[in-house]
Structures are given as structure tokens and as C-alpha cells.
Design an enzyme around this catalytic site. Structure first.
Site: not given
Ligand code: ADP
Ligand code: MG
Length: 547
Positions: A69, A102-103, A392
Site C-alpha cells: 500500500d 495512492t501509488t 481501500d
């Protein structure tokens, strides 16, 4: 000398900053910042997508986190460099706004910086680049709106949940978990909005991920007050109290002078009577379950147990709020205010031990607007990673319920935007055109990385997607089949909000970093702790002092 100041009358330098302040100017500042952003993006890039690798992070106490994550990695990394920190903020914003992507956001930001560097080499002014990026970002949103699909039926929600959990330690259990999550989100939805705080996740080690379950009500990690209280109450009438069921202890310094032993007896009796009175008032409402946010006196506990009331003390505020939402109870701030109509209802309230945890279940609530998910995982680290995946998934399902808009995953959306931006660049005159085109190129990093992480040839993949996109904006790389397919058909879809936010904040961060041409760091800034950093991150510490 990079000191801010000038020459005095006798040639004495005038310093306006304290000695030792470090400073980077112009291209040096830009180069350093771009480098920091690139290194950061490069570090988490390998985790992107279903075949992305995991990172093992060890903190100074030796605690281990194994995760895929993006935001978790960045938070655990304890980053020092100011520009890199700005990218960490991008990830955090993404996490708060959507809970996924997020990545993606950080990888796009890193690539935007990298492309900007090329333009700087060609002597394009940073202002021009950031203006071009801004125009491109706005246009990207337009294109994204055009390719978005209006859908939020149950199947869509399941697909979105599964896409978000793919490759995150949930493999076998993805389908059942997605079902749990979609049910939970739909259950707590009110007027088209979802408050994620109303879904409480309880992670319990032991058993397997498939044994996870949804509880239509609230689970509290506490036990009942006294073993002589019933372990299970059916047709629960639930009182929520914010007031202690005890006689207020006297202020620290107060003294009572007793002159005669009878007075002592009278004093104790009076206290007892007050407690008895409090309990009677609670019982008079018809409550058979009591959740108190404050303490409950031993004597009150005894009376409550004698009457067969299931009582719990010092219940957390967040749990009380969920109990209100799930049972329809009103929290009474005073015992006098507690009325029968304030009681909530649940089919069953009981205590149960799972693995090594004692829990209270408030279950069978009527149309509860708060629910709980019990997550199981064979070991602590597995359970933790599953929880992040579920988090998520709750985020993406909520966003889809709220917005009713999805886009194609597997790099399809990024490629479609990239294509649209190239056409747009042709309509722009001057050097800004170069920046818009650079933005278009930067977005290709997503399909490229997805392919690379899956061991596919990234160049071939890009060429294939580009060709396929001539016919449909939904064509992306299907990691499991190793070829380009229609993502709508392959069911790799994501909420519109994930991409919207990722592109938006990546562009803003890149723009902001590019506009910095002067970095002044005070010496008081903490020295970077090189030892604590993962290898390869060493150079990212604070700025080197400049002489
Ligand atoms: P992020 O932190 O950005 O969400 P992830 O590691 O979760 O990063 O990866 C998300 C990316 O993986 C998205 O671009 C998504 O479309 C892609 N993805 C998910 N499942 C598949 C799949 N089966 N095939 C191709 N891409 C996928
Ligand atoms: Mg994700």
C-alpha cells in the site's frame, strides 16, 4: 557563498540569515527537488498493480510491516527531504479523499517531474512548464469526464472492490470479501452518502480470510462488567449513557468531619441510596442493556447484575456513536434525561470470545446505519495487510456509490487521457505545447509500470494499447491474461474519483515543486538519520549544507 545579504560600506558582508543556514538557488534547487521526487516515486513504483511487489518496513523498535500500500509505505518511511515530503502529502490526500490510488498519484507526480527535467535541459523556463502542466491537468479532467461510465449497480460495486483488492494478499477471498464490503457500504449509505466511520473493522488473528464476516450492528472490544450478568440478552432494549453511574467523588481537598460513628453509617447509607436511585431510574425506562461512556460503581454493578442487566462501562465515544447509528438509541447526558423512547433496539446482545479476544456483539439491528466487519487472517501481518486492502475497497465502493461514475483500469484511462492531451497539445502555440505533450507522455507511466511489474515488455504493451485505443478508450493491459483487452469486459474498473484526484494532486504537487527556485533551510532542521533509512534512500535526507 550562498548567504542572503550584500556588501556593507566597508566591504563587510551583511548577513540577514543566521550563520549556517543552507541555501540552494535556481537550477540547483530544482535539480535537488526533482531528484528527491523521482527517487521517491521510483521506490514505490515496484508495488503498483496486481503483480506489484511488497515492501517490508522495519521500524526502530523492530516492528515489521509487510505491505503493498503506497501511503502506508510512505508513512512508515519517515521521509526527510522537503520536496519528497510534498509527494507524501499527495499520497495522504489521496488516501483521505478516496482511500485508493495512492501509488498511482505519487508515480504520476514523479514522472511529471522527470519529464519536466528534460524540458529544463532544453531551456524551457519552469514557469512555462508549470503553466503547461496546469492547462494539461484541466484538460485531463475534461477527457476523464468524457470517458467515465455512469454506473453504480451492485455488480459494478463488486468489480470496483475486486479491482482495488487485486494483488493485496486477499487472493482466494476476494469475491466473498467484496460481497461483505458492498453489503456494508450499501447498508450504511444514507441519502446517497457514505460515512466510512460507520463501518468498523475488527481485525482478529486466527482462522482464514474466508472466515471474515459482516455483523449487522456493532462489535465492541470489551467484555460485560460482571460475570454474573447475563451473557446474552434477546430483544435488547439499549440505554446509552454519558453520565457516570457513581456518586461523584469529592474534590481532592474536601474533608468531612464526622463526630460520631452513626454519622459515618448515615453517610454510607445515603451514598447507597443515591446509587440505588440511579439504577432504579435506569431500570424504570425498561432497559436491559446499558452502555455507559463513563464509570459504573461496584454497588451499581451489583444492583444491575441482580436485575439481569447487561452492562458495559467506559465505552469509547466512537463506539457509542456507532451504537446510536445502529440501534436508534439516543445518548443521554444525564440519568434524569433517560426516557423509554431514548432506548435503542437490537435482536441480540451477547459476549463472545474469538481467538483471544473478548467481544460484545450488538446484532440483528433493524436497518442499522452502522455495521462491523470481522476480518480474519492467519497471522498478524496477513490480517493487517488484508485490512488495508479492505480499507481501500471500502473507499472505492463508497466513492462509486456516491458519484455513480467509474473509469476503466489497467492503464486504459491514463492512455485515453494521454491520447486526448496529445491532440490538445497540437492546438497550443509556443513552448507550453511541449509541457502539455510532456504531461501526456508522463501518464503513460501507469500502463508501463503495470506491465513491467508483471514481467511483460513495457514497450510492446504501450504500442499495443495505443493501437487498440484507436477503437475504444477502454482498452488497457490485462495483467492476468498478459494482453490488451477491453477493461469493461475484463471487469477491471475503478471509481472516477480515484483517477480524478490522483491526476489533480500529482499535477499540483509537480507544479509547486517546479516553481521553487530558492530553498532556504535553517540549521535547526533535524539532521537526517541515515541509519534508519532503507538503502538507496540515503541521499534524500535534508539538504546538504552549502558553502
Ligand atoms: P494504488 O495505490 O495506486 O491503488 P495499486 O497497487 O492498488 O496502486 O494498483 C492499482 C492499479 O492496478 C490501477 O491502475 C488498476 O487499474 C490496476 N489493476 C488492478 N487490477 C488489474 C488487472 N487485473 N489488470 C490490470 N491492471 C489492474
Ligand atoms: Mg489500489
Amino acid at each position: 557563498m550562498a548567504q542572503l545579504g550584500g556588501q556593507g560600506q566597508q566591504g563587510q558582508p551583511i548577513l540577514i540569515l543566521p550563520e549556517g543556514t543552507s541555501r540552494l538557488l535556481g537550477r540547483d534547487a530544482q535539480r535537488m527537488n526533482i531528484m528527491a521526487g523521482k527517487v521517491l516515486a521510483e521506490t514505490i513504483r515496484t508495488t503498483l498493480g496486481p503483480k506489484g511487489m511488497d515492501k517490508m518496513l522495519v521500524d526502530s523498535l523492530g516492528d515489521i510491516v509487510v505491505t503493498n500500500d503506497g501511503v502506508t509505505i510512505l508513512k512508515e518511511m519517515d521521509i526527510e527531504h522537503p520536496a519528497a515530503k510534498m509527494l507524501v502529502e499527495v499520497a495522504k490526500t489521496q488516501e483521505d479523499e478516496v482511500g485508493d490510488g495512492t501509488t498511482t498519484a505519487v508515480v504520476i507526480a514523479g514522472e511529471l517531474l522527470k519529464k519536466a527535467e528534460d524540458l529544463l535541459e532544453q531551456d524551457v523556463h519552469p514557469t512555462i512548464i508549470s503553466m503547461g502542466y496546469r492547462r494539461a491537468a484541466a484538460k485531463a479532467q475534461e477527457i476523464l469526464n468524457e470517458i467515465a461510465i455512469d454506473r453504480n449497480d451492485r455488480d459494478t460495486l463488486l468489480e470496483v472492490a475486486i479491482t482495488a483488492m487485486t494483488g493485496k494478499g486477499t487472493e482466494k477471498a476476494r469475491q466473498p470479501l467484496a460481497e461483505l464490503i458492498v453489503s456494508a457500504v450499501k447498508q450504511v449509505e444514507e441519502d446517497g452518502e457514505v460515512d466510512k466511520d460507520h463501518i468498523n473493522i475488527h481485525r482478529i488473528q486466527g482462522a482464514t480470510v474466508e472466515d471474515s464476516q459482516i455483523v449487522n450492528g456493532v462489535v465492541i472490544d470489551k467484555g460485560r462488567l460482571d460475570p454474573s450478568m447475563p451473557k446474552k440478552v434477546q430483544d435488547a432494549k439499549i440505554a446509552l449513557l454519558k453520565y457516570p453511574v457513581e456518586v461523584k467523588s469529592l474534590e481532592t481537598d474536601a474533608k468531612i468531619k464526622l463526630t460520631d460513628p452513626n454519622q459515618m453509617q448515615a453517610f454510607i447509607e445515603q451514598e447507597e441510596a443515591m446509587i440505588k436511585d440511579m439504577v432504579d431510574k435506569i431500570l424504570a425506562t425498561g432497559a436491559n442493556v446499558l452502555f455507559c461512556q463513563k464509570g459504573i460503581d461496584d454497588l451499581a454493578q451489583h444492583y444491575l447484575a441482580r436485575e439481569g442487566v447487561f452492562a458495559v462501562k467506559r465505552v469509547r465515544k466512537s463506539d457509542i456513536e456507532r451504537l446510536e447509528k445502529a440501534t436508534g438509541a439516543n445518548l443521554a447526558t444525564n440519568i434524569e434525561d433517560l426516557k423509554p423512547e431514548d432506548l435503542g433496539e437490537a435482536g441480540m446482545v451477547y459476549e463472545k470470545k474469538i481467538f483471544d479476544e473478548v467481544l460484545i456483539f450488538v446484532e440483528e439491528c433493524h436497518d442499522p446505519k452502522a455495521v462491523s466487519i470481522i476480518l480474519r487472517g492467519s497471522t498478524k501481518h496477513v490480517a493487517e495487510e488484508v485490512e488495508r486492502a479492505v480499507d481501500d475497497a471500502i473507499g472505492v465502493v463508497s466513492a462509486t456509490v456516491e458519484d455513480g461514475k467509474v473509469v476503466a483500469g489497467g492503464g486504459a484511462a491514463e492512455m485515453a487521457i494521454s491520447k486526448g492531451l496529445r491532440d490538445y497539445a497540437d492546438t497550443i502555440s509556443g513552448r507550453e505545447q511541449l509541457a502539455v505533450a510532456a504531461f501526456a507522455d508522463a501518464l503513460e507511466i501507469i500502463p508501463k509500470t503495470l506491465a513491467e511489474n508483471a514481467g511483460l515488455d513495457s514497450i510492446d504493451t504501450l504500442v499495443d494499447i495505443r493501437a487498440a485505443q484507436e477503437n475504444s478508450p477502454y482498452m488497457g493491459i490485462n495483467i492476468f491474461e498478459g494482453k490488451v483487452t477491453n477493461m469493461k469486459v475484463s471487469r477491471v474498473i475503478e471509481p472516477h474519483r480515484v483517477k480524478k484526484q490522483a491526476i489533480q494532486s500529482a499535477a499540483e504537487a509537480a507544479e509547486m515543486i517546479l516553481r521553487i527556485d530558492d530553498m532556504i533551510a535553517s540549521t535547526k532542521a533535524r539532521e537526517p538519520d541515515m541509519e534508519g533509512m532503507p538503502p538507496g534512500m540515503g541521499g534524500m535526507g535534508g539538504m546538504p549544507p552549502m558553502m
